[in-house]
Structure formats: structure tokens, C-alpha cells
Design a protein around this motif. Structure first.
Motif, PDB file in Angstrom:
ATOM      1  N   ALA A 290       0.842  -1.202   0.000  1.00 20.40           N
ATOM      2  CA  ALA A 290       0.000   0.000   0.000  1.00 20.40           C
ATOM      3  C   ALA A 290       0.878   1.254   0.000  1.00 20.40           C
ATOM      4  O   ALA A 290       0.636   2.196  -0.736  1.00 20.40           O
ATOM      5  N   ALA A 291       1.909   1.224   0.843  1.00 19.03           N
ATOM      6  CA  ALA A 291       2.790   2.393   0.945  1.00 19.03           C
ATOM      7  C   ALA A 291       3.550   2.617  -0.362  1.00 19.03           C
ATOM      8  O   ALA A 291       3.790   3.752  -0.760  1.00 19.03           O
ATOM      9  N   ARG A 292       3.915   1.520  -1.020  1.00 25.37           N
ATOM     10  CA  ARG A 292       4.701   1.644  -2.250  1.00 25.37           C
ATOM     11  C   ARG A 292       3.879   2.147  -3.424  1.00 25.37           C
ATOM     12  O   ARG A 292       4.308   3.001  -4.177  1.00 25.37           O
ATOM     13  N   VAL A 293       2.687   1.572  -3.606  1.00 25.50           N
ATOM     14  CA  VAL A 293       2.009   1.832  -4.874  1.00 25.50           C
ATOM     15  C   VAL A 293       0.943   2.920  -4.832  1.00 25.50           C
ATOM     16  O   VAL A 293       0.639   3.504  -5.860  1.00 25.50           O
ATOM     17  N   SER A 294       0.360   3.172  -3.677  1.00 24.71           N
ATOM     18  CA  SER A 294      -0.826   4.030  -3.691  1.00 24.71           C
ATOM     19  C   SER A 294      -0.501   5.484  -3.377  1.00 24.71           C
ATOM     20  O   SER A 294       0.540   5.800  -2.822  1.00 24.71           O
ATOM     21  N   GLN A 295      -1.435   6.348  -3.749  1.00 25.40           N
ATOM     22  CA  GLN A 295      -1.325   7.755  -3.388  1.00 25.40           C
ATOM     23  C   GLN A 295      -2.298   8.108  -2.264  1.00 25.40           C
ATOM     24  O   GLN A 295      -2.076   9.020  -1.498  1.00 25.40           O
ATOM     25  N   GLN A 296      -3.400   7.351  -2.236  1.00 26.04           N
ATOM     26  CA  GLN A 296      -4.384   7.544  -1.159  1.00 26.04           C
ATOM     27  C   GLN A 296      -4.560   6.214  -0.453  1.00 26.04           C
ATOM     28  O   GLN A 296      -4.524   5.177  -1.100  1.00 26.04           O
ATOM     29  N   THR A 297      -4.796   6.265   0.832  1.00 27.82           N
ATOM     30  CA  THR A 297      -5.056   5.035   1.566  1.00 27.82           C
ATOM     31  C   THR A 297      -6.276   5.230   2.452  1.00 27.82           C
ATOM     32  O   THR A 297      -6.437   6.277   3.077  1.00 27.82           O
ATOM     33  N   ALA A 298      -7.122   4.194   2.459  1.00 29.74           N
ATOM     34  CA  ALA A 298      -8.294   4.221   3.336  1.00 29.74           C
ATOM     35  C   ALA A 298      -8.205   3.027   4.268  1.00 29.74           C
ATOM     36  O   ALA A 298      -7.983   1.900   3.827  1.00 29.74           O
ATOM     37  N   PHE A 299      -8.365   3.276   5.554  1.00 29.18           N
ATOM     38  CA  PHE A 299      -8.275   2.204   6.540  1.00 29.18           C
ATOM     39  C   PHE A 299      -9.667   1.849   7.061  1.00 29.18           C
ATOM     40  O   PHE A 299     -10.367   2.694   7.617  1.00 29.18           O
ATOM     41  N   PHE A 300     -10.046   0.603   6.858  1.00 25.54           N
ATOM     42  CA  PHE A 300     -11.333   0.095   7.333  1.00 25.54           C
ATOM     43  C   PHE A 300     -11.126  -0.761   8.576  1.00 25.54           C
ATOM     44  O   PHE A 300     -10.135  -1.472   8.683  1.00 25.54           O
ATOM     45  N   HIS A 301     -12.108  -0.681   9.477  1.00 30.04           N
ATOM     46  CA  HIS A 301     -12.051  -1.530  10.670  1.00 30.04           C
ATOM     47  C   HIS A 301     -13.487  -1.811  11.110  1.00 30.04           C
ATOM     48  O   HIS A 301     -14.263  -0.871  11.303  1.00 30.04           O
ATOM     49  N   LEU A 302     -13.825  -3.096  11.214  1.00 32.13           N
ATOM     50  CA  LEU A 302     -15.166  -3.498  11.642  1.00 32.13           C
ATOM     51  C   LEU A 302     -16.282  -2.807  10.852  1.00 32.13           C
ATOM     52  O   LEU A 302     -17.277  -2.361  11.424  1.00 32.13           O
ATOM     53  N   GLY A 303     -16.086  -2.688   9.551  1.00 32.93           N
ATOM     54  CA  GLY A 303     -17.131  -2.119   8.707  1.00 32.93           C
ATOM     55  C   GLY A 303     -17.188  -0.608   8.696  1.00 32.93           C
ATOM     56  O   GLY A 303     -18.065  -0.013   8.069  1.00 32.93           O
ATOM     57  N   ILE A 304     -16.242   0.020   9.394  1.00 30.75           N
ATOM     58  CA  ILE A 304     -16.225   1.483   9.450  1.00 30.75           C
ATOM     59  C   ILE A 304     -14.985   1.992   8.711  1.00 30.75           C
ATOM     60  O   ILE A 304     -13.921   1.373   8.802  1.00 30.75           O
ATOM     61  N   LEU A 305     -15.145   3.108   8.008  1.00 32.15           N
ATOM     62  CA  LEU A 305     -13.968   3.754   7.431  1.00 32.15           C
ATOM     63  C   LEU A 305     -13.368   4.624   8.524  1.00 32.15           C
ATOM     64  O   LEU A 305     -13.924   5.656   8.886  1.00 32.15           O
ATOM     65  N   VAL A 306     -12.250   4.172   9.081  1.00 37.75           N
ATOM     66  CA  VAL A 306     -11.673   4.859  10.233  1.00 37.75           C
ATOM     67  C   VAL A 306     -10.950   6.131   9.813  1.00 37.75           C
ATOM     68  O   VAL A 306     -11.099   7.188  10.416  1.00 37.75           O
TER      69      VAL A 306
END
Ligand SMILES: Nc1ncnc2c1ncn2[C@@H]1O[C@H](COP(=O)(O)OP(=O)(O)OP(=O)(O)O)[C@@H](O)[C@H]1O
Ligand SMILES: [Mg+2]
Lengths: 269, 238
Positions: free
Chosen positions: A227-243
Motif C-alpha cells: 500500500a505504501a509503495r504503490v498508492s497515493q491515497q489510503t483508506a483504513f477500514f475496521h469493523l465495517g467502518i472507514l476509520v
């Protein structure tokens, strides 16, 4: 006197030139009684790579499948909220789902070429969508797609061989060629490298980096490094929520939410 | 920063704790080296000075061990965010502490040729005072590192200005001693170099403070600290 290590935005950083391609507003997904996603709000920028990360079962694949209405194929799945691509509601009953899926291609975790020739794997989509007028047209679409997927040189002398005769990494690039053959604008990838060795993975990552000049890519990955290498944006999900969602640089250096921090540094569960 | 929760891979926590411990040990040794070198200077004690010179080797060795361990940890764990900063910070701090060790060694080297010389103790007072201040800075900054305490790091960062100012006035004071009695000249020039070395130690303590801040906060201290260069200030005066 002391020059600190500055987290300068690298050249890969997302910029304002990147318009918003996909908008998700209050998206929730239920599988029967069970709710898998809770009011997800996320903007995905065009011509860039957005990584979806999070622990197993947090809803990454579920969210990804919302973007090309693959959840429609799961009888118990129900999607609420709104998803727009280029301002157009993709859950509009008027919308042609076949057209949508051509515009939003998908690459899966396990390479899944059809049990047909390499050529046919790529030609299939353009043919059913009536995108090629002649055999010569089709040939050139196949070649271009294989080239864009970085596979042409390796298979040009064996286009009639079965797609399944290729190595895992080659099969995955074949699936990418197949996805881009129908000229999509968006490519969804669900853990596309998890079945590949490091070299094949590096090739796919290199390919993604090239593809993002022309495509909007959303990738689900379990590798923080990927994720760190290829992406420009990152979204972190946890238990069905976008944290938390932000530029990849910030997410992996100075995340603001403790759950994000704990997850990316390996302190979860 | 509050204490971090543990990693799923416990061995990673061990790696990080060990790095912190080694940095703390290096810091303790650097403190002792400063105190010993200035003490040797004050007493013109050549034997003591030689022990300081020998002890610097252990600090260099610790720095190499920290580097090895940090590189190994990065390769093994591919750290992210706060963990990556902790490792990079250990490397940076180790290099500042190594420089502090070198500077203490420089002071000790000056002691050897003047062993046994007699000079009025008052000539030394300024240098001793500076050393006391720098030692306090170093102690505070090592504490801020151990506790991940940004407030203490900022206090050190701001405190360096005072040391720079004292260094400048000390130079002036030493000049008057030299004019008073030319027999003081050689010793006072040695003292000037020692004072400059101590002032540089203070700069390294400040670097460590900046590193601690960066490690905890994830960005560098923004506002520029006003900088009074001692030699420049002296040259442009009158
Ligand atoms: N077809 C389905 N029927 C019922 N429940 C499902 C279905 N697909 C997913 N779920 C549930 O929805 C939740 C989210 O699943 P999803 O596959 O989106 O997670 P994920 O983040 O992609 O996980 P992984 O990283 O393991 O692939 C889980 O609790 C899962 O059990
Ligand atoms: Mg999944």
C-alpha cells in the motif's frame, strides 16, 4: 544547523489536478441481517491509486464490490447509500450494469483466466461488447492490452496456448490485460498479488504505477508495504467502518487515529 | 506520547526496547565522558584525561552496535510510522552522542600537554559553568528520549541559546585574562577551544531534542531558533 528528516511529499503525491472520480456517500451493506459496512463516505481520485487496508473481515472486498455492483450477484446482499462515478449514480435503475462493469474492471486475488487461449482471454470482452469491427481490429486490441499489461513480449509467440499454461504472475497480468481490453476507466483489484512471488509482485506493482497514468485504480491489499509503495491515497477500514483516509504519505508516517496507527505498525488484535 | 501498546509480534517490541536501551546507555557514557574530561581539565590531571580518551572507544563501539541493530530491525520488520521514526531517531541520536564523545575526547587531549601546570582556578570557572549547563541539557534530553516527553525536549531546544550566549561572554572574559597577564595566554587559548567544544556539545544535545520531537510528533520543530554564533559575534564587536 540540524536538518531534520522532512517528510517531503514525493513526486508520487496526489495533487489537486486529480479530480474526484468516484464518490461514496453513506454507503452501507447488509448481508441478510448482518451489516458489513456502516455509512462509508469516501472520495476516490482519478488517475491515481487508492489502497483499501484493514484487518480481515473489515469489509474491504465488500466495499470494492459496491463500485461495480458485483454485490448484485450475491442474493442476500443489500446496498444502501449513494455511489457516483463521474457524478452519475451507479445504482440508478436506468443504468446498464453490463456497461458499468466494462467501465469498472476487476482483478481478483487468484488469477482466473478462462480455460481458453491467451488470445481469447483478452479478445473475449472487446468481442462481446462489439468493440472491434474486424479481425485486424481485434488483433490490435489484444496486442495493445497485452502490451499495457507488460505481458506481450513474453507471450507473443504463444498466443494460441491456453491462458492457464502461464505462470501465476503471468496469469495475473493476463487478467489485467483482459480487464483493460474493454477500455475501462476504473480498475478494481482485490489482493492481486497475494498469490504471487516477490518478483511477480514487483512486476504487477510496476505495471500499476504505469497504469495509473490512464486509469483510476482501487486496490485491496494486506501488505502495508505494498500500500505504501504503490498508492497515493489510503483508506483504513475496521469493523465495517472507514476509520481514516488520507494521502498515503500521511497515513503511513503520521496517521491521526490510534486504530490506524496500531494496525499499520502491527499492534492489532 | 502515552505508552504504546504492544506489537502482535513480541520480538519487535524487544528489538525496539533494546535499541532504546542502547541509546540510553550511550547517553549515560557520554555524560560521564563530559564530566570526566572537564574534571581532568580543572585538575590538569593527565592520567584521568587518558582514561577519557580510552573510554571514547566504547561509545564508538555502541554506535556501531546501534546501527547494526537498527538496520537488522528495519530489514526484519519493515517498520511503519511511529516505529520507523523510533528507529531512525535511534540512529540520529547515536550519531549525535558519538560526536559528543569525540568532543569530550578533544578536551581530554588538550589536558595531556598542560598536565601539572599551575593557573589560577578562577580562569576555569566559566568553562566549568558551561559544562555544568551542557550536562544538565544532556541529562534532560536523554530523559525526554526515554520518556518520549516533548515538553522536556522543547525546554532543551530553547535552552541552547543561553549556552551560546555564555560561550560568547566567556570568550570575552578569557581575552581580558590574557591581556592582564600574558603568561595566561597558552592556557586561556586551550580553554577557549574547550569552551567551543562544550558549546558544540550543547548543539548536539539540541539536535537530540529535535530528534525526540520529530520521533514523537512526526514532524520537525517549525519555528527557527535564533542562533548567536560565538566567533562571529566576537569578531563583529567593538
Ligand atoms: N457473501 C457473503 N455472505 C455473507 N456475509 C458475507 C459475504 N461476504 C462477506 N461477508 C461478511 O461481510 C464482512 C466483510 O467481509 P469482506 O469480505 O468484505 O471483508 P474483507 O475486508 O475483504 O476481508 P479479507 O481481508 O479477509 O478479504 C465479513 O464479516 C464477512 O463475513
Ligand atoms: Mg477481501
Amino acid at each position: 544547523m540540524n536538518t531534520m528528516v522532512k517528510m517531503d511529499a514525493p513526486a508520487k503525491e496526489i495533487t489537486l489536478q486529480h479530480g474526484v472520480k468516484v464518490v461514496a456517500r453513506d454507503v452501507s451493506v447488509y448481508y441478510g441481517e448482518k451489516r458489513a459496512l456502516f455509512d462509508i463516505n469516501l472520495d476516490i481520485r482519478e488517475r491515481s491509486i487508492t489502497a483499501l487496508i484493514g484487518p480481515s473481515g473489515c469489509g474491504k472486498s465488500t466495499f470494492l464490490r459496491c463500485l461495480n455492483r458485483m454485490n448484485d450477484t450475491i442474493p442476500i446482499a443489500r446496498v444502501t447509500g449513494r455511489i457516483e462515478i463521474d457524478g452519475r449514480d451507479i445504482y440508478d435503475p436506468e443504468l446498464d450494469v453490463v456497461q458499468l462493469r466494462a467501465n469498472v474492471g476487476m482483478v481478483f486475488q487468484k488469477p482466473n483466466p478462462f480455460p481458453k487461449s491467451i488470445y481469447e482471454n483478452v479478445a473475449y470482452g472487446p468481442r462481446i461488447h462489439g468493440m472491434a469491427q474486424s479481425k485486424a481490429d481485434l488483433d490490435s486490441v489484444v496486442e495493445l492490452s497485452l502490451r499495457r499489461a507488460g505481458l506481450f513480449e513474453e507471450v507473443k509467440d504463444r498466443l494460441a496456448d491456453s491462458g492457464t499454461s502461464l505462470s501465476g504472475g503471468q496469469q495475473q497480468r493476463l487478467c489485467i490485460a483482459r480487464a483493460i481490453a474493454v477500455n475501462p476507466e476504473i480498475i478494481l483489484m482485490d489482493e492481486p498479488c497475494s498469490a504471487l512471488d516477490p518478483i511477480a509482485t514487483a512486476k504487477i506493482e510496476e505495471l500499476m504505477d504505469e497504469l495509473r497514468q490512464n486509469y483510476t485504480i482501487v486496490i485491496v491489499t494486506h501488505s502495508m508495504q505494498q500500500a505504501a509503495r504503490v498508492s497515493q491515497q489510503t483508506a483504513f477500514f475496521h469493523l465495517g467502518i472507514l476509520v481514516e483516509c488520507g494521502t498515503t504519505v500521511n497515513m503511513f508516517t503520521t496517521p491521526t487515529d490510534k486504530r490506524t496507527q496500531d494496525y499499520i505498525t502491527g499492534r492489532f488484535g | 506520547m502515552t505508552m504504546m501498546s504492544e506489537h502482535t509480534a513480541k520480538a519487535f517490541d524487544v528489538d525496539l526496547q533494546e535499541l532504546s536501551r542502547m541509546v540510553a546507555e550511550m547517553g549515560g557514557r557520554a555524560e560521564k565522558l563530559i564530566a570526566d574530561s572537564v574534571d581532568a581539565l580543572a585538575k590538569r590531571d593527565g592520567e584521568r584525561a587518558k582514561r577519557v580518551i580510552a573510554a571514547d572507544v566504547a561509545i564508538d563501539q555502541l554506535q556501531r552496535e546501534i546501527e547494526d541493530r537498527a538496520v537488522l530491525t528495519i530489514a526484519r520488520r519493515q517498520p511503519m510510522a511511529v516505529d520507523l521514526r523510533a528507529i531512525v531517531s535511534a540512529l540520529r541520536i547515536a550519531s549525535d552522542l558519538e560526536r559528543i564523545g569525540d568532543l569530550a575526547k578533544n578536551i581530554a587531549k588538550r589536558v595531556v600537554p598542560i598536565t601539572g601546570d599551575f593557573h589560577p582556578q578562577r580562569l576555569l570557572r566559566g568553562v566549568e559553568h558551561m559544562a555544568t549547563l551542557v550536562l544538565a541539557q544532556l541529562k534532560l534530553v536523554l530523559d525526554s528520549y526515554a520518556r518520549r516527553d516533548v515538553a522536556k525536549a522543547l525546554a532543551v531546544w530553547r535552552g541552547d541559546e543561553e549556552i551560546d550566549a555564555i560561550c560568547t561572554s566567556l570568550f570575552r572574559e578569557l581575552l581580558t585574562y590574557m591581556m592582564e597577564d600574558p603568561r595566561n595566554i597558552t592556557f586561556c587559548i586551550h580553554l577557549m577551544f574547550c569552551a567551543k567544544n562544550i558549546e558544540r556539545m550543547g548543539d548536539h544535545a539540541t539536535n537530540v531534542a529535535e530528534t525526540v520531537y520529530f520521533m514523537v510528533e512526526g514532524h520537525s520543530i517549525v519555528d527557527e531558533r535564533p542562533k548567536g554564533d560565538t566567533l562571529a559575534a566576537l569578531a563583529t564587536e567593538r
